[in-house]
Design an enzyme around this catalytic site. Structure first.
Site, short mmCIF file in Angstrom:
data_model
loop_
_atom_site.label_atom_id
_atom_site.label_comp_id
_atom_site.label_asym_id
_atom_site.label_seq_id
_atom_site.Cartn_x
_atom_site.Cartn_y
_atom_site.Cartn_z
CD GLU A 1 -2.95 -0.53 2.52
OE1 GLU A 1 -2.58 0.29 3.38
OE2 GLU A 1 -3.95 -1.24 2.65
CG HIS B 268 0.44 -1.03 15.62
ND1 HIS B 268 0.13 0.01 14.78
CD2 HIS B 268 1.67 -1.47 15.23
CE1 HIS B 268 1.12 0.18 13.91
NE2 HIS B 268 2.07 -0.70 14.16
NE ARG C 67 -12.14 -6.32 17.90
CZ ARG C 67 -11.23 -5.98 17.00
NH1 ARG C 67 -11.02 -6.73 15.94
NH2 ARG C 67 -10.51 -4.89 17.16
C1 MV4 Z 1 -1.16 2.38 7.32
C2 MV4 Z 1 -0.54 3.58 7.71
C3 MV4 Z 1 -0.18 4.45 6.73
N1 MV4 Z 1 -0.38 4.15 5.43
N2 MV4 Z 1 -1.34 2.11 6.01
C4 MV4 Z 1 -1.39 0.36 11.64
C5 MV4 Z 1 -2.33 -0.68 12.13
C6 MV4 Z 1 -2.95 -1.27 10.91
N3 MV4 Z 1 -4.34 -1.51 11.13
C7 MV4 Z 1 -2.73 -0.29 9.84
N4 MV4 Z 1 -1.79 0.68 10.33
C8 MV4 Z 1 -1.36 1.67 9.52
N5 MV4 Z 1 -1.55 1.46 8.20
C9 MV4 Z 1 -0.96 2.99 5.11
N6 MV4 Z 1 -1.13 2.70 3.82
C10 MV4 Z 1 -0.36 3.82 9.06
C11 MV4 Z 1 -0.76 2.85 9.96
C12 MV4 Z 1 -0.51 3.18 11.33
C13 MV4 Z 1 -1.56 3.38 12.23
C14 MV4 Z 1 -2.88 3.22 11.85
C15 MV4 Z 1 -3.90 3.39 12.75
C16 MV4 Z 1 -3.59 3.77 14.05
C17 MV4 Z 1 -2.30 3.91 14.44
C18 MV4 Z 1 -1.27 3.72 13.55
C19 MV4 Z 1 0.04 3.89 13.97
C20 MV4 Z 1 1.05 3.70 13.08
C21 MV4 Z 1 0.78 3.34 11.78
#
Ligand code: MV4
Length: 515
Positions: free
Chosen positions: A207, A242, A299
């Protein structure tokens, strides 16, 4: 004249979980007139959920795979107790499509979405495809699982930075950020091997990296009659590695038009998979208010109470009714946002020691109360916090007419809250509640890493309560040592040295290296 009580959707429900969420589900059952059946592992015999339930059955040894994940045992208890339905809570078996199917096969209602919905949303590549087909905006990236070679060329095609993600993942596991071409090769290898060892499925996809995103999710409800509604958004950007720490509803700096648009996207997402029950669509929202679907959680979530507080909807009770075949019972037009709610997750962790787990006996427990305060806890004075499970001991939720009243109440409630015997995240939350960026409502997912951990000068503010309760604690401890003659062979608990810097551990990159 007394109104006739509505007939309960089930006579008896088994709660296949523990801790605060098991307690929460038991409360919902009791209000609905449903009998509750708890299960407990060997170390949970005296846990709060066991005390609150109408009946309780042992389900195996402490390790979760032998107890709370022991499907055969759980189904046997359902049969033996006469439970018609199973509520999985969150974690454990809650997003296990095979378990949901096993319940159905055994003639027990699984309180949650259909197995095919769980399965489709558990595979992130499949879920991205389904969402794209439904017109839900997704993060730009690959639409299929990629070989190492394909991942490399795809990454260079859409341009760095990218994130390599595990298709079977979610919640940050098996994820690698790539900013330089030189890092790409190793990131792919590591994401794949971590995915393989964590999920037994090493497929990966790529991504585009969204910079400084906010994590905003939409609560949804769907029923067996095709009705789907959303219950607005929650802001969950305040997390560390996370692990969410603070959630709120509604979101800060959130235009009503965006709320409407994301709500409709979440409803479209839920309809696309015939969603039944309570669920959540997670989105990333960038600095220009572009939003991208990330994943769907099939959930009830830890943070559901903030939505309950501002919408006045009991999500757990509604989920149970839906599983019994009842319609949602209200429509989108009936819903609105009343005031503001903030949740602080209270973990049995030591924020001064890199949030290291802090198991042990809770010697003193004095939860806050008063106007606008809700404490969903899984513990009580004298309870033992085990190392075997998630360290969440309670969720402190404060409601206010507006955000500043919610914050004022949270500060007040955190001041009242006394937990002794184990370390908790309470002092950490007290700091966040005073942070100017937090108070302004101006933050993103980098908040803890960039704003809290670097600036805290190594020690938490002195706690007035600490000294007074310390005297009491010493007395209790001395009493216990005297009483428990048999315990003399045990070493005394060593006290952790105060003054350890948070910074020391806190500054590691979020998505580099092993977690
Ligand atoms: C991402 C992102 C930036 N760009 N995807 C972290 C948990 C997982 N569910 C997806 N996550 C992320 N995906 C893209 N393409 C940044 C994160 C991310 C994040 C997302 C939600 C809440 C906290 C976070 C902390 C660091 C990175």
């Amino acid at each position: 004249m007394k109104p006739a009580p509505p007939s309960p959707p089930f006579k008896k429900v088994l709660i296949a979980n523990r801790g605060e969420i098991a307690v929460r589900v038991i409360r919902a059952c009791r209000e609905l007139g449903i009998g509750s059946v708890a299960i407990f592992s060997d170390v949970d015999r005296n846990s709060l959920h066991v005390r609150y339930a109408d009946e309780a059955y042992p389900c195996g040894p402490a390790p979760a795979r032998e107890s709370y994940l022991n499907v055969n045992r759980i189904l046997a208890i359902a049969r033996e107790s006469g439970a018609e339905a199973i509520h999985p809570g969150y974690g454990f078996l809650s997003e296990n499509a095979k378990f949901a199917q096993r319940c159905t096969d055994a003639g027990v209602v699984f309180i949650g979405p259909r197995p095919d919905t769980i399965e489709a949303m558990g595979d992130k590549v499949v879920s991205r495809r389904r969402m794209a087909e439904a017109g839900v905006p997704i993060v730009p990236g690959s639409m299929e699982k990629l070989t190492d070679d394909a991942a490399r060329s795809f990454a260079m095609e859409i341009g760095l930075p990218v994130i390599v993600k595990a298709s079977a993942g979610g919640g940050g596991k098996g994820m690698r950020l790539v900013q330089e071409e030189a890092e790409l090769e190793q990131a792919i290898k590591r994401a794949r091997s971590e995915a393989g060892s964590s999920f037994g499925d090493d497929s990966i996809y790529v991504e585009k990296f969204v910079e400084k995103p906010r994590h905003i999710e939409i609560q949804i409800l769907g029923d067996q009659h095709g009705n789907v509604i959303h219950l607005f958004e929650r802001e969950c950007s305040i997390q560390r590695r996370h692990q969410k720490l603070i959630e709120e509803a509604p979101a800060n700096r959130f235009p009503p038009a965006l709320r409407e648009e994301m709500g409709q996207a979440a409803v479209a997402a839920a309809k696309a998979v015939s969603y039944e029950g309570a669920g959540t669509c997670e989105f990333l929202v960038d600095q220009h208010f572009n939003f991208y679907f990330l994943e769907m959680n099939t959930r009830i979530q830890v943070e559901h109470p903030v939505t309950e507080m501002v919408t006045n909807v009991d999500l757990v009770k509604t989920g149970i009714r839906i599983a019994a075949g009842e319609p949602i019972g209200f429509s989108q037009q009936d819903l609105g946002i009343n005031g503001w709610a903030i949740e602080c997750r209270i973990y049995a962790e030591d924020p001064e020691q890199n949030f290291r787990p802090s198991p042990g006996e809770i010697l003193v427990y004095r939860p806050p109360g008063g106007p606008g305060v809700r404490n969903d806890a899984g513990v009580y004075p004298g309870a033992e916090v085990s190392v075997y499970y998630d360290p969440l001991i309670s969720k402190l939720i404060c409601w206010g007419r507006d955000r500043s009243e919610a914050i004022a109440r949270m500060r007040r409630a955190l001041k009242e809250f006394v937990v002794k015997g184990i370390k908790t995240s309470i002092p950490f939350h007290r700091i966040v509640m005073e942070n100017p960026s937090f108070v302004e409502g101006h933050f993103d997912t980098g908040f803890i890493e960039n704003e809290i951990l670097p600036s805290s000068a190594g020690t938490l503010p002195p706690d007035e309560e600490e000294r007074r309760v310390g005297v009491m604690l010493a007395a209790i401890a001395a009493y216990k040592r005297d009483r428990d003659c048999a315990a003399r062979s045990q070493p005394l608990r060593s006290r952790s040295a105060p003054g350890q810097s948070w910074r020391y551990f806190g500054r590691r990159g979020q998505m580099r290296g092993p977690h």
